[in-house]
Design an enzyme around this catalytic site. Structure first.
Site, PDB file in Angstrom:
ATOM      1  N   CYS A   1       9.013  -2.524   2.829  1.00 29.41           N
ATOM      2  CA  CYS A   1       8.581  -3.906   3.078  1.00 29.41           C
ATOM      3  C   CYS A   1       8.557  -4.152   4.588  1.00 29.41           C
ATOM      4  CB  CYS A   1       9.497  -4.888   2.366  1.00 29.41           C
ATOM      5  SG  CYS A   1      11.204  -4.790   2.879  1.00 29.41           S
ATOM      6  N   PRO A   2       7.858  -5.188   5.035  1.00 28.64           N
ATOM      7  CA  PRO A   2       7.770  -5.420   6.485  1.00 28.64           C
ATOM      8  C   PRO A   2       9.061  -6.006   7.047  1.00 28.64           C
ATOM      9  CG  PRO A   2       6.593  -7.132   5.296  1.00 28.64           C
ATOM     10  CD  PRO A   2       7.088  -6.176   4.263  1.00 28.64           C
TER      11      PRO A   2
ATOM     12  N   ASP B   1      13.167   7.395   9.344  1.00 27.90           N
ATOM     13  CA  ASP B   1      12.056   7.649  10.261  1.00 27.90           C
ATOM     14  C   ASP B   1      12.016   6.548  11.315  1.00 27.90           C
ATOM     15  OD1 ASP B   1       9.669   9.114  11.095  1.00 27.90           O
ATOM     16  OD2 ASP B   1       8.565   7.333  10.460  1.00 27.90           O
TER      17      ASP B   1
ATOM     18  N   ASP C   1       9.846  -6.642  -5.107  1.00 23.85           N
ATOM     19  CA  ASP C   1       8.924  -7.164  -4.103  1.00 23.85           C
ATOM     20  C   ASP C   1       9.015  -8.674  -4.165  1.00 23.85           C
ATOM     21  OD1 ASP C   1       6.425  -8.037  -2.721  1.00 23.85           O
ATOM     22  OD2 ASP C   1       6.006  -5.888  -2.699  1.00 23.85           O
TER      23      ASP C   1
ATOM     24  N   GLU D   1      15.394   1.940  18.205  1.00 23.27           N
ATOM     25  CA  GLU D   1      14.629   3.154  18.528  1.00 23.27           C
ATOM     26  C   GLU D   1      13.824   3.053  19.811  1.00 23.27           C
ATOM     27  OE1 GLU D   1      12.070   3.108  14.944  1.00 23.27           O
ATOM     28  OE2 GLU D   1      10.331   2.911  16.268  1.00 23.27           O
TER      29      GLU D   1
ATOM     30  N   THR E   1      11.386   4.362   5.962  1.00 18.98           N
ATOM     31  CA  THR E   1      10.227   4.735   6.780  1.00 18.98           C
ATOM     32  C   THR E   1       9.484   3.468   7.197  1.00 18.98           C
ATOM     33  OG1 THR E   1       8.880   4.957   4.787  1.00 18.98           O
ATOM     34  CG2 THR E   1       9.857   6.987   5.655  1.00 18.98           C
ATOM     35  N   SER E   2      10.131   2.301   7.049  1.00 18.92           N
ATOM     36  CA  SER E   2       9.406   1.045   7.293  1.00 18.92           C
ATOM     37  C   SER E   2       9.672   0.515   8.710  1.00 18.92           C
ATOM     38  CB  SER E   2       9.759   0.023   6.218  1.00 18.92           C
ATOM     39  OG  SER E   2       8.887  -1.063   6.321  1.00 18.92           O
ATOM     40  N   ARG E   3      10.757  -0.199   8.888  1.00 13.37           N
ATOM     41  CA  ARG E   3      11.164  -0.658  10.217  1.00 13.37           C
ATOM     42  C   ARG E   3      12.691  -0.593  10.291  1.00 13.37           C
ATOM     43  NH1 ARG E   3       6.805   0.253  11.537  1.00 13.37           N
ATOM     44  NH2 ARG E   3       5.261  -1.039  12.592  1.00 13.37           N
TER      45      ARG E   3
ATOM     46  N   HIS F   1       9.981   8.184  14.139  1.00 11.18           N
ATOM     47  CA  HIS F   1       8.879   7.282  13.763  1.00 11.18           C
ATOM     48  C   HIS F   1       7.562   8.076  13.711  1.00 11.18           C
ATOM     49  CE1 HIS F   1       7.826   2.743  13.721  1.00 11.18           C
ATOM     50  NE2 HIS F   1       6.955   3.418  13.004  1.00 11.18           N
TER      51      HIS F   1
ATOM     52  N   LYS G   1       0.831  -1.215   0.000  1.00 13.14           N
ATOM     53  CA  LYS G   1       0.000   0.000   0.000  1.00 13.14           C
ATOM     54  C   LYS G   1       0.866   1.267   0.000  1.00 13.14           C
ATOM     55  CE  LYS G   1      -2.150  -1.899   3.517  1.00 13.14           C
ATOM     56  NZ  LYS G   1      -1.768  -3.314   3.320  1.00 13.14           N
ATOM     57  N   ILE G   2       1.850   1.296   0.897  1.00 10.98           N
ATOM     58  CA  ILE G   2       2.673   2.517   1.024  1.00 10.98           C
ATOM     59  C   ILE G   2       3.642   2.638  -0.164  1.00 10.98           C
ATOM     60  CG2 ILE G   2       4.415   3.674   2.430  1.00 10.98           C
ATOM     61  CD1 ILE G   2       3.044   2.301   4.903  1.00 10.98           C
TER      62      ILE G   2
HETATM   63  P1  NAD Z   1       1.837  -3.893   2.850  1.00  8.40           P
HETATM   64  O1  NAD Z   1       1.641  -5.191   3.537  1.00  8.40           O
HETATM   65  O2  NAD Z   1       0.711  -3.296   2.077  1.00  8.40           O
HETATM   66  O3  NAD Z   1       3.068  -4.029   1.832  1.00  8.40           O
HETATM   67  C1  NAD Z   1       4.279  -4.674   2.150  1.00  8.40           C
HETATM   68  C2  NAD Z   1       4.902  -5.166   0.847  1.00  8.40           C
HETATM   69  O4  NAD Z   1       6.162  -5.746   1.166  1.00  8.40           O
HETATM   70  C3  NAD Z   1       4.047  -6.245   0.164  1.00  8.40           C
HETATM   71  O5  NAD Z   1       3.862  -5.943  -1.197  1.00  8.40           O
HETATM   72  C4  NAD Z   1       4.870  -7.505   0.341  1.00  8.40           C
HETATM   73  O6  NAD Z   1       4.744  -8.422  -0.733  1.00  8.40           O
HETATM   74  C5  NAD Z   1       6.288  -6.930   0.397  1.00  8.40           C
HETATM   75  N1  NAD Z   1       7.248  -7.850   0.972  1.00  8.40           N
HETATM   76  C6  NAD Z   1       7.034  -8.831   1.906  1.00  8.40           C
HETATM   77  N2  NAD Z   1       8.201  -9.489   2.143  1.00  8.40           N
HETATM   78  C7  NAD Z   1       9.137  -8.914   1.354  1.00  8.40           C
HETATM   79  C8  NAD Z   1      10.517  -9.170   1.142  1.00  8.40           C
HETATM   80  N3  NAD Z   1      11.164 -10.155   1.776  1.00  8.40           N
HETATM   81  N4  NAD Z   1      11.174  -8.383   0.256  1.00  8.40           N
HETATM   82  C9  NAD Z   1      10.522  -7.402  -0.441  1.00  8.40           C
HETATM   83  N5  NAD Z   1       9.216  -7.121  -0.285  1.00  8.40           N
HETATM   84  C10 NAD Z   1       8.538  -7.876   0.604  1.00  8.40           C
HETATM   85  O7  NAD Z   1       2.392  -2.891   3.956  1.00  8.40           O
HETATM   86  P2  NAD Z   1       2.340  -1.300   3.927  1.00  8.40           P
HETATM   87  O8  NAD Z   1       1.081  -0.821   4.503  1.00  8.40           O
HETATM   88  O9  NAD Z   1       2.774  -0.814   2.587  1.00  8.40           O
HETATM   89  O10 NAD Z   1       3.481  -0.982   5.009  1.00  8.40           O
HETATM   90  C11 NAD Z   1       4.838  -1.299   4.770  1.00  8.40           C
HETATM   91  C12 NAD Z   1       5.616  -1.184   6.059  1.00  8.40           C
HETATM   92  O11 NAD Z   1       5.641   0.191   6.457  1.00  8.40           O
HETATM   93  C13 NAD Z   1       4.970  -1.901   7.254  1.00  8.40           C
HETATM   94  O12 NAD Z   1       5.406  -3.241   7.319  1.00  8.40           O
HETATM   95  C14 NAD Z   1       5.409  -1.113   8.443  1.00  8.40           C
HETATM   96  O13 NAD Z   1       6.540  -1.741   9.007  1.00  8.40           O
HETATM   97  C15 NAD Z   1       5.848   0.242   7.864  1.00  8.40           C
HETATM   98  N6  NAD Z   1       5.067   1.367   8.400  1.00  8.40           N
HETATM   99  C16 NAD Z   1       5.730   2.405   8.951  1.00  8.40           C
HETATM  100  C17 NAD Z   1       5.026   3.503   9.452  1.00  8.40           C
HETATM  101  C18 NAD Z   1       5.731   4.702  10.040  1.00  8.40           C
HETATM  102  O14 NAD Z   1       5.084   5.508  10.749  1.00  8.40           O
HETATM  103  N7  NAD Z   1       7.012   4.901   9.807  1.00  8.40           N
HETATM  104  C19 NAD Z   1       3.634   3.499   9.394  1.00  8.40           C
HETATM  105  C20 NAD Z   1       2.973   2.417   8.789  1.00  8.40           C
HETATM  106  C21 NAD Z   1       3.703   1.346   8.300  1.00  8.40           C
END
Ligand code: NAD
Length: 326
Positions: free
Chosen positions: A202-203, A255, A174, A260, A229-231, A292, A154-155
């Site tokens: 990615c997660p 982020d 991906d 953290e 901005t992920s983890r 974050h 999504k992001i």
């Molecule tokens: P999502 O589940 O919609 O998308 C994650 C994508 O990562 C999917 O398309 C999945 O196929 C892909 N993926 C899974 N394993 C993978 C790998 N080994 N290599 C490459 N790609 C892989 O999640 P989202 O809503 O887009 O969120 C993504 C991440 O953003 C979350 O996991 C979360 O950790 C992080 N996040 C951070 C904040 C923030 O405030 N900084 C807020 C929301 C989410």
């Protein structure tokens, strides 16, 4: 239902409290994070509500189970801090908010990129001091540059659209590419090799832990800009620091940071922090760290509160929820 709400910040309370008042959920807000040391606070509650840095490991889950806690409601998308498999074994349901505003996070990633590239953070400080000199503020055009997006969920997809609006060339990796999309998928190696900017979306899993490390830093273009901005733990922070010091990495926007949890969301401005990697990263002129906060928009907070409350009500009524982490 009695709910213990952990790691409460003023903005959480402002949004959650009026909505919870309209529901049958009775809430007690705690400032502290849920972790082994303060688990006793959860006694007498049916559910706990936690955020990204609460530590919900097997020990915490055992104790929650012994207190009769039935539900763990994450008010975030990521769930790497909850041992959800162990919770399932103990009969505790875990729910999360899978989507609250992909725009909030993707827009923050672009804000960081624009800031580090055009040195807005420095320009702001200079002009406040009536220093109108431009020396050292040169950036580069984003137009025509190649951005590598890792994770096209999504992001990642919103970030791709934003980058396309800037006239950037977008390539992506991906593990599970989106079928039928027009995204230009490449291997991870190619994304590392060909990108001027790399953004992680990615997660965090066992597989993605430290996916950006000393080995991968050797494969990137000299001068690459890294955005996370992920983890935090997607990136080996010591390796990142080395890459920056060796000038292989041109700039970094974080982020999230792998260590953290002891720092982010709290004020340490009057103290000396002991994390030398974080201190060193923050001291570099080509690094921006935000705490974050990518999720922090009004729309996201409203959606987080609505979905969290809905998750709990559905769990209580039906014993399961579409947003259950399984
Ligand atoms: P999502 O589940 O919609 O998308 C994650 C994508 O990562 C999917 O398309 C999945 O196929 C892909 N993926 C899974 N394993 C993978 C790998 N080994 N290599 C490459 N790609 C892989 O999640 P989202 O809503 O887009 O969120 C993504 C991440 O953003 C979350 O996991 C979360 O950790 C992080 N996040 C951070 C904040 C923030 O405030 N900084 C807020 C929301 C989410």
């Amino acid at each position: 239902m009695k709910l213990a709400f952990f790691d409460t910040k003023s903005y959480d309370r402002e949004v959650f409290e009026p909505k919870l008042k309209k529901s049958k959920i009775r809430v007690k807000f705690f400032d502290t994070r849920l972790c082994e040391d303060n688990i006793a606070l959860a006694k007498g509650f049916d559910a706990v509500c936690v955020f990204v840095n609460d530590e919900v490991n097997s020990k915490v889950i055992d104790t929650l189970g012994s207190y009769g806690v039935k539900f763990i409601a994450l008010r975030c998308a990521g769930f790497n801090n909850v041992d959800y498999k162990y919770a399932a074994e103990k009969g505790i349901s875990v729910v999360r908010v899978p989507a609250y505003s992909p725009y909030a996070v993707a827009e923050h990633a672009m804000a960081l990129l624009l800031t580090i590239n055009r040195k807005i953070h420095k320009a702001y400080l200079r002009t406040r001091d009536f220093n109108f000199a431009l020396k050292g503020l040169t950036g580069f055009d984003l137009h025509g540059k190649t951005v590598g997006v890792i994770g096209t969920g999504k992001i990642g997809r919103v970030f791709i659209d934003i980058c396309k609006g800037f006239g950037m060339n977008v390539i992506a990796y991906d593990k599970f590419p989106m079928e039928g999309s027009d995204i230009d998928y490449r291997s991870l190696e190619e994304v590392y090799r060909d990108s001027d900017i790399i953004s992680f979306h990615c997660p965090l899993t066992e597989e993605t832990y430290h996916m950006f490390n000393l080995g991968t830093i050797n494969k990137v273009k000299k001068g690459v800009v890294i955005i996370n901005t992920s983890r935090g733990a997607l990136i080996d922070s010591e390796a990142l620091l080395k890459g920056l010091l060796q000038k292989k990495i041109g700039a970094t926007c974080l982020d999230v940071y792998e260590e953290e949890s002891g720092y982010f969301y709290e004020d340490f401005s009057g103290e000396i922090i002991s994390d030398e990697v974080l201190s060193r990263l923050i001291s570099l002129p080509n690094v921006i760290v935000t705490s974050h906060q990518a999720f922090l928009t009004k729309e996201a907070l409203e959606n987080i509160a609505d979905t969290t409350i809905e998750n709990l009500i559905t769990l209580e009524k039906e014993g399961t929820s579409p947003n259950e982490v399984k």
